[in-house]
Structure formats: structure tokens, C-alpha cells
Design a protein around this motif. Structure first.
Motif, PDB file in Angstrom:
ATOM      1  N   THR A 283       0.575  -1.161   0.146  1.00 11.40           N
ATOM      2  CA  THR A 283       0.052   0.127  -0.097  1.00 11.40           C
ATOM      3  C   THR A 283       0.571   1.378  -0.102  1.00 11.40           C
ATOM      4  O   THR A 283       2.330   1.393   0.257  1.00 11.40           O
ATOM      5  CB  THR A 283      -0.717   0.104   1.389  1.00 11.40           C
ATOM      6  N   LYS A 284       0.271   2.832  -0.262  1.00 10.32           N
ATOM      7  CA  LYS A 284       1.067   3.731  -0.196  1.00 10.32           C
ATOM      8  C   LYS A 284       1.556   3.483   0.923  1.00 10.32           C
ATOM      9  O   LYS A 284       2.700   4.702   1.149  1.00 10.32           O
ATOM     10  CB  LYS A 284       0.368   4.939  -0.850  1.00 10.32           C
ATOM     11  N   GLN A 285       0.460   3.483   2.622  1.00 10.88           N
ATOM     12  CA  GLN A 285       1.389   4.150   3.870  1.00 10.88           C
ATOM     13  C   GLN A 285       2.841   3.199   3.593  1.00 10.88           C
ATOM     14  O   GLN A 285       3.658   3.671   4.620  1.00 10.88           O
ATOM     15  CB  GLN A 285      -0.338   3.663   4.035  1.00 10.88           C
ATOM     16  N   GLU A 286       2.389   1.930   3.173  1.00 11.21           N
ATOM     17  CA  GLU A 286       3.912   1.041   3.886  1.00 11.21           C
ATOM     18  C   GLU A 286       4.975   1.465   3.215  1.00 11.21           C
ATOM     19  O   GLU A 286       5.790   1.321   3.633  1.00 11.21           O
ATOM     20  CB  GLU A 286       3.418  -0.795   3.438  1.00 11.21           C
TER      21      GLU A 286
ATOM     22  N   GLU B  44      -3.117   4.027  -4.631  1.00 14.71           N
ATOM     23  CA  GLU B  44      -3.213   2.967  -3.739  1.00 14.71           C
ATOM     24  C   GLU B  44      -2.536   2.578  -3.502  1.00 14.71           C
ATOM     25  O   GLU B  44      -2.370   1.601  -2.288  1.00 14.71           O
ATOM     26  CB  GLU B  44      -4.415   2.193  -3.957  1.00 14.71           C
ATOM     27  N   LYS B  45      -1.555   1.572  -4.497  1.00 16.49           N
ATOM     28  CA  LYS B  45      -0.560   0.973  -3.837  1.00 16.49           C
ATOM     29  C   LYS B  45       0.865   0.945  -4.808  1.00 16.49           C
ATOM     30  O   LYS B  45       0.724   1.567  -6.701  1.00 16.49           O
ATOM     31  CB  LYS B  45      -0.638  -0.820  -4.568  1.00 16.49           C
TER      32      LYS B  45
ATOM     33  N   ASP C 251       0.780   0.686  -8.896  1.00 18.34           N
ATOM     34  CA  ASP C 251       0.539   2.090  -9.322  1.00 18.34           C
ATOM     35  C   ASP C 251       1.487   3.019 -10.100  1.00 18.34           C
ATOM     36  O   ASP C 251       1.234   3.929 -11.205  1.00 18.34           O
ATOM     37  CB  ASP C 251      -0.997   2.611  -8.434  1.00 18.34           C
TER      38      ASP C 251
ATOM     39  N   SER D 135      -0.260  -6.402   1.911  1.00 22.59           N
ATOM     40  CA  SER D 135      -1.521  -6.397   1.979  1.00 22.59           C
ATOM     41  C   SER D 135      -1.933  -7.717   0.807  1.00 22.59           C
ATOM     42  O   SER D 135      -0.853  -7.839  -0.459  1.00 22.59           O
ATOM     43  CB  SER D 135      -2.232  -5.403   1.628  1.00 22.59           C
TER      44      SER D 135
ATOM     45  N   ARG E  40      -5.546  -9.011  -1.737  1.00 23.54           N
ATOM     46  CA  ARG E  40      -7.834  -9.047  -1.663  1.00 23.54           C
ATOM     47  C   ARG E  40      -7.697 -10.223  -2.133  1.00 23.54           C
ATOM     48  O   ARG E  40      -7.514 -10.977  -3.193  1.00 23.54           O
ATOM     49  CB  ARG E  40      -7.131  -7.798  -1.636  1.00 23.54           C
TER      50      ARG E  40
END
Length: 438
Positions: A132-135, A167-168, A171, A305, A307
């Protein structure tokens, strides 16, 4: 052994796709009452054949394509000996133009269905793993040489791409971004936001050997120790995690490498974490700025992550991924015509395609590449080049729109021109593959 595995995967993948493609032509032709004389996977010389009814089914020794021979059709065989007589009811040329058009589209349609089906199954069975972007922004990126040339730096945090949030990680490096025009990244560096432009020829640069872009920055641990290396002599052990070098805090490998470069040929004091206990070591750095151990990324510091997709979600996501292959091929062709992408770096023949499969037999990767090739094969066959299905589609569309059928002589000559173009392109692709090996 890797070469044999690559070749085996290439031959199996092509055999499946070519067999299904030609089956699409055969089924459509038989549905409209046309006589199909031959169905072959591979080109002559024939190594196996069996006559079933009016059709001979065979396997050719050259596994780089296939064909169906439909009575009364001017195809790659250039067999025109029966065209001087009046057409029989079962011949291709005796049927309405719309039926002939469906027959020529049959192979393309089957390849599209195959590609979509494969992508749907992959999405449904495997889901999606991503960062993810956050990670990503916990540690920022590692900018390799090409990224540094653009203006990116190791440690940059990625804010958006082309002014839009993402988002990731994938991207940021997707073909849509890299094949776009006038793209840019917004990054955060030292508390400030900066714009970094993406050159329109970025895909051309990435096609060069041994060129990488950027990846997620992660802490590292010591991997395999080389025998009789300075690392072994200094007491370093596999699994150690560096805390500091010469009292400088160390968390990432780029920091570690920078310190070692400055200390080439000298001794250095290190603090490592081993089994929860800090250990002090004195290590001799080689003249090349190394110690002699492998590096393993500490993935425990990064949350990956995952999904899963329901069947309904897979139908949409898989179909979108499949058709995205076609749209990206169109973009890539546009880049080649504009000069932003070199054909020699983008076009691949059988050797290049085999390398896509890789030297290990991984069924998930095999089906992913096969699905991708199915969509590429459909797109390439639709190009309006005589000798391809798209050439026949072009002439048949002209006939339907104008009500005038091109003469058999014109179609024969167009087929010859198309064959020369295709043979030239295939020769170029093969020699290009060999050139890129070196």
C-alpha cells in the motif's frame, strides 16, 4: 536446463493459443457449411496427421504458428488452382461476405475469449498481493540510477502520480503510467513536495539490460556469508541486523553501502543485533567497499496486503486486465511511431517470448504469460496487414460497405505482399532477439 524449460513453456503456450485460434476459424467455417481441407498446429514439414471426414488434422515440425485451409479461400498457401472454375456451394468464396467476415474473425474471437477466461481464473484463484501507499511511505523508495537521473532520490515519499492519488506501489510503475505522455510524480523530500517529470521515452530506457527504476526501501539483515570473507573473519553471522557503523545509525542497505564506500580498505566498528542481543564487531572493508555477505530484505518490517475477489468481482477485474493488454499494445505502437520507444527494444521474437516465461516452471506464471500472449495474438492478428486475419477483415469490410468484391488476382497479390512483410518482420524479430542476448 533453464533454456529447456523456457523452450518447453514457449512451445506449450504457443501450441495452445495457435490451436485454439485456428479452431476458431475451423468451427466458424464448418458452421456456415464451408469445406475445411486442413487444420494444422505448426508449419510443414508434417510430423503427424490424421484424416477425419473431409479435414486432415496435423502437427507441423515448425511450432511457430498454424493454419486452416478452407476450400476457395486465398490464404498463405497461395493455392489458386481452383479459382478459375465456378465456385462450389461449399467454398469460402461462394458464401456471403458477412459469413466470410465471421470466419476470419473466428480465431481472434477465440483468442480474446481465451485470454479473458485465463485472467478471470487467475484473479479468482490467486487474488492480489500488493504494497500500500502507506506502507511504501513508511520507509520511502530506493532510487536506482535511472530514477536518480529523473530527479528521484532514495528516501523520497511518493505523494501522487500525474496529480492523482494512488493505492499501491504497482500503480506508480504501471504500464499506463510508463507509456503515458507528460507524466510526473509528486514526492515529499525533507518536508517539501517536489514534482519529478517522467520522460516520454521512459519505457525505452527501462528496456535496456540491467536497468532498474525504483523499489520500496526496506531494512535488511545479513544473508549468506561468503567463506573466508572479511565478514566471516570478523565474526559476522547470517541473520545479524546492523544497528550502527562507526557510531552512525544504520537501517537501510543504501546507508550501509555509503559508509562502506567511504571506508574502503579500512577497518570499521559495527554493532549488530543477534538473537535480541547487541554485539560489537571489528570488520575489515575490502578495497571494493564490501565485506562479503548476501543481503536479505527484512520483510517483517513491511506489511504486505492481500485482496481476494469474489467470482463476480473476478469477472470484471479479469476482463479489465485482459483488455488492458490490448490498450497498452495500442499505446506502445503509438510510442514507436512517435519515436519515444525503439522497435528494436520493444519487439520480441520466439527467444524474447521464451524469456518472459522464465527458467523455472511456475504454472501461475505460465498461465499469466499465456493469457497475455492470447490477447496480444488477437490484437496483432487484427492489424490490417494482408496475410493476417486483419487483412482479410479489411477487404471483407470494404466489400460489405461498397458492395464490390476485390478481384481474386488482387487478393492473391496482396497476400504475397503480406507474406513478404510478415517474413521480414519475423526475421527482424529473431535477429533482434539474438542481438539482445549479447
Amino acid at each position: 536446463m533453464e533454456g529447456l524449460i523456457m523452450t518447453a513453456q514457449l512451445l506449450l503456450g504457443l501450441s495452445i493459443l495457435v490451436g485454439l485460434h485456428e479452431l476458431g476459424h475451423l468451427l466458424a467455417a464448418k458452421a456456415f457449411g464451408m469445406r475445411v481441407e486442413k487444420y494444422s498446429i505448426g508449419f510443414p514439414p508434417k510430423i503427424w496427421g490424421k484424416q477425419i471426414g473431409e479435414t486432415e488434422y496435423s502437427i507441423g515440425a515448425i511450432p511457430l504458428g498454424g493454419f486452416v485451409k478452407i476450400t476457395g479461400m486465398i490464404d498463405e498457401s497461395l493455392d489458386t488452382k481452383t479459382l478459375s472454375a465456378e465456385p462450389e456451394p461449399w467454398e469460402f468464396r461462394a458464401k456471403p461476405a458477412w459469413q466470410r467476415l465471421i470466419v476470419m474473425l473466428g480465431g481472434i474471437i477465440v483468442n480474446v475469449i481465451t485470454g479473458v477466461f485465463i485472467f478471470i481464473l487467475i484473479v479468482y484463484s490467486r487474488g492480489e498481493n500488493f504494497i500500500t501507499k502507506q506502507e511504501l511511505n513508511k520507509h520511502g523508495i530506493v532510487a536506482y540510477d535511472l530514477a536518480q537521473q529523473l530527479g528521484l532520490q532514495t528516501g523520497d515519499k511518493m505523494i501522487n502520480v500525474n496529480g492523482k492519488d494512488f493505492e499501491k506501489l504497482m500503480d506508480l510503475r504501471s504500464p499506463e503510467v510508463l507509456l503515458g505522455t507528460d507524466g510526473y510524480y509528486t514526492v515529499e523530500r525533507d518536508g517539501q513536495q517536489l514534482r519529478v517529470d517522467i520522460p516520454n521515452d521512459i519505457m525505452d530506457k527501462l528496456s535496456d539490460k540491467n536497468v532498474d527504476f525504483f523499489s520500496v526501501r526496506m531494512p535488511f539483515i545479513v544473508g549468506q556469508i561468503q567463506k573466508e570473507s572479511n565478514a566471516e573473519k570478523g565474526g559476522l553471522q547470517q541473520g545479524d541486523k546492523f544497528i550502527s557503523l562507526n557510531d552512525q545509525k544504520i537501517q537501510y542497505f543504501d546507508q550501509f553501502s555509503a559508509v562502506l564506500d567511504d571506508m574502503s580498505g579500512k577497518s570499521i566498528s559495527a554493532v549488530v543485533l543477534r538473537d535480541g542481543v547487541e554485539k560489537e564487531l571489528n570488520l575489515d572493508v575490502t578495497e571494493e567497499g564490501t565485506l562479503g555477505f548476501g543481503v536479505v530484505q527484512d520483510t517483517s518490517m513491511l506489511a504486505l496486503s492481500h485482496r481476494d475477489f469474489t467470482l463476480g468481482e473476478s469477472l470484471g477485474a479479469g476482463t479489465a486486465q485482459a483488455f488492458n493488454v490490448v490498450f497498452l499494445n495500442i499505446k506502445a505502437f503509438g510510442k514507436m511511431f512517435s519515436g519515444d520507444v525503439s522497435p528494436s527494444k520493444s519487439l520480441s521474437g520466439p527467444i524474447g517470448i521464451a524469456q518472459f516465461f522464465g527458467g523455472e516452471w511456475d504454472w501461475a506464471n505460465f498461465w499469466r504469460i499465456t493469457g497475455l500472449l492470447s490477447m496480444v495474438l488477437a490484437f496483432m492478428n487484427l492489424l490490417p496487414i494482408p496475410a493476417l486475419d486483419g487483412g482479410h477483415v479489411m477487404f471483407l469490410t470494404w466489400e460489405i460497405v461498397t458492395g464490390r468484391k476485390p478481384s481474386d488476382k488482387f487478393l492473391e497479390n496482396a497476400q504475397k505482399v503480406g507474406m513478404v512483410l510478415l517474413l521480414g518482420l519475423m526475421t527482424y524479430a529473431i535477429f533482434n532477439d539474438v542481438y539482445k542476448l549479447f
